[in-house]
Write a protein that holds these residues in place. Sequence first.
Motif, short mmCIF file in Angstrom:
data_model
loop_
_atom_site.label_atom_id
_atom_site.label_comp_id
_atom_site.label_asym_id
_atom_site.label_seq_id
_atom_site.Cartn_x
_atom_site.Cartn_y
_atom_site.Cartn_z
N UNK A 142 0.85 -1.18 0.00
CA UNK A 142 0.00 0.00 0.00
C UNK A 142 0.89 1.23 0.00
N UNK A 143 0.57 2.20 -0.84
CA UNK A 143 1.44 3.36 -1.04
C UNK A 143 1.35 4.35 0.09
N UNK A 144 2.50 4.81 0.54
CA UNK A 144 2.59 5.88 1.54
C UNK A 144 3.51 6.96 0.99
N UNK A 145 3.04 8.19 1.00
CA UNK A 145 3.79 9.30 0.38
C UNK A 145 4.60 10.06 1.41
N UNK A 146 5.88 10.30 1.08
CA UNK A 146 6.74 11.14 1.91
C UNK A 146 6.88 12.51 1.23
N UNK A 147 7.16 13.52 2.03
CA UNK A 147 7.32 14.87 1.51
C UNK A 147 8.67 15.43 1.91
N UNK A 148 9.11 16.44 1.16
CA UNK A 148 10.43 17.03 1.40
C UNK A 148 10.45 17.98 2.58
N UNK A 149 9.27 18.35 3.08
CA UNK A 149 9.21 19.23 4.24
C UNK A 149 8.85 18.41 5.47
N UNK A 150 9.13 18.91 6.67
CA UNK A 150 8.77 18.18 7.89
C UNK A 150 7.25 18.06 8.04
N UNK A 151 6.80 16.86 8.32
CA UNK A 151 5.39 16.58 8.58
C UNK A 151 5.31 15.91 9.96
N UNK A 152 4.63 16.56 10.89
CA UNK A 152 4.52 16.05 12.26
C UNK A 152 3.08 15.58 12.47
N UNK A 153 2.93 14.29 12.73
CA UNK A 153 1.60 13.71 12.95
C UNK A 153 1.34 13.57 14.44
N UNK A 159 10.55 17.88 31.65
CA UNK A 159 11.47 17.99 30.51
C UNK A 159 10.85 18.67 29.28
N UNK A 160 10.22 19.80 29.49
CA UNK A 160 9.64 20.53 28.37
C UNK A 160 10.69 20.91 27.33
N UNK A 161 11.84 21.36 27.81
CA UNK A 161 12.89 21.78 26.89
C UNK A 161 13.42 20.60 26.07
N UNK A 162 13.42 19.42 26.67
CA UNK A 162 13.85 18.23 25.93
C UNK A 162 12.85 17.93 24.81
N UNK A 163 11.56 18.02 25.12
CA UNK A 163 10.53 17.82 24.10
C UNK A 163 10.70 18.83 22.96
N UNK A 164 10.86 20.09 23.30
CA UNK A 164 11.04 21.13 22.28
C UNK A 164 12.25 20.82 21.40
N UNK A 165 13.33 20.42 22.01
CA UNK A 165 14.55 20.12 21.25
C UNK A 165 14.35 18.94 20.31
N UNK A 166 13.63 17.92 20.78
CA UNK A 166 13.38 16.76 19.93
C UNK A 166 12.58 17.15 18.69
N UNK A 167 11.54 17.95 18.89
CA UNK A 167 10.72 18.39 17.76
C UNK A 167 11.54 19.23 16.79
N UNK A 168 12.31 20.16 17.32
CA UNK A 168 13.12 21.03 16.46
C UNK A 168 14.18 20.24 15.71
N UNK A 169 14.74 19.23 16.34
CA UNK A 169 15.72 18.37 15.68
C UNK A 169 15.10 17.60 14.52
N UNK A 170 13.88 17.11 14.74
CA UNK A 170 13.17 16.39 13.67
C UNK A 170 12.93 17.30 12.47
N UNK A 171 12.63 18.56 12.76
CA UNK A 171 12.39 19.52 11.67
C UNK A 171 13.70 19.81 10.93
N UNK A 172 14.78 19.97 11.66
CA UNK A 172 16.08 20.29 11.03
C UNK A 172 16.57 19.16 10.14
#
Length: 343
Positions: A31-42, A327-340
Amino acid sequence: MKLLRFLLFPFAVLYDAITRIRNWFFNLGVLKSTSFDIPVIAVGNLSVGGTGKSPQIEYLIRLLKDNYRIAVLSRGYKRKTERFQVVNGTHTAEDVGDEPLQFYKKFKKGVTVAVDADRTNGIQQLLQRSNPPEVVLLDDAYQHRKVTASCYILLTKYNDLYVNDFVLPTGNLRESRRGAKRASVIVVTKCPENLSKSEQEKIVRKINPKSYQKVFFTTIAYDEDLKGTEELAISDLKDKKVLLVTGIANPTPLLNFLKEKEVSFKHLNYPDHHNFTQQDISTIKKAFDELLSEQKIILTTEKDYMRLEGKVDNLNYISIKSDFINEEEVFNSLVLEEIKKKN
């Protein structure tokens, strides 16, 4: 109810098999799953019912909006329109859904909000716009495997952990607990504010996260300043008669909060995402008229306000937000790292 769910166990086994095969086919590429070149957070959950997706989406918007062009894409649950729609000021909750309209009204200056049941098409449409997003937040899309997100945030309620549940219709899970392995972040939501470190550790052991997963804990915080017809604080309600109208999955935390604040109220409770009919509006108005005081208001949630605004007078709403316990700052860093990683 427990007996009925037990009797439905064979259907739960069949449902589990179907969802497992579906996920297996996506994993194999059948089954096809599409990836994109920009960050997509589900952002989503394994279970049905309210796990706090909207406050979590709003938290991510606040985290990212000053540095990225953000788009929020929802299916627009119970909306009357079809296909792709970009939410604008002419839309009602019936047109686009209550939560997308809530996101638009709260963040319209810096965020594009759109609805489309086909998330792949929705993202493609967003990317074709003149000012395309740099990050897409997918609301309630954990099971939407047709899009491969760059980061999955799985939400589970403190008093209803997915590890203690079973698949529908015997339990409340949309897919088996195995689906949790897709998440890179697991957030235990609606926790008590005083949740101890030892209890957090106990829950983490119960969840047993993979080596690549991190578990966080959040609580729901209510805004003590009300919005709507007039500017009021929660403390002002002690001197008023209050008609509380809710159409959310679990109003109990709000009821407890109001009781803690010594607010006396009459409660009209409707199903989650309820589209208020003219008969409902008449019932609300009648209940309000029967409150024996000149100092009275109708109080509702922010989500319900999207569906009630303009239909009743003296209407105010209370907002909520998601606050991290650990660990709010850890959560923020994880999300920002995923985007980078995608930039």
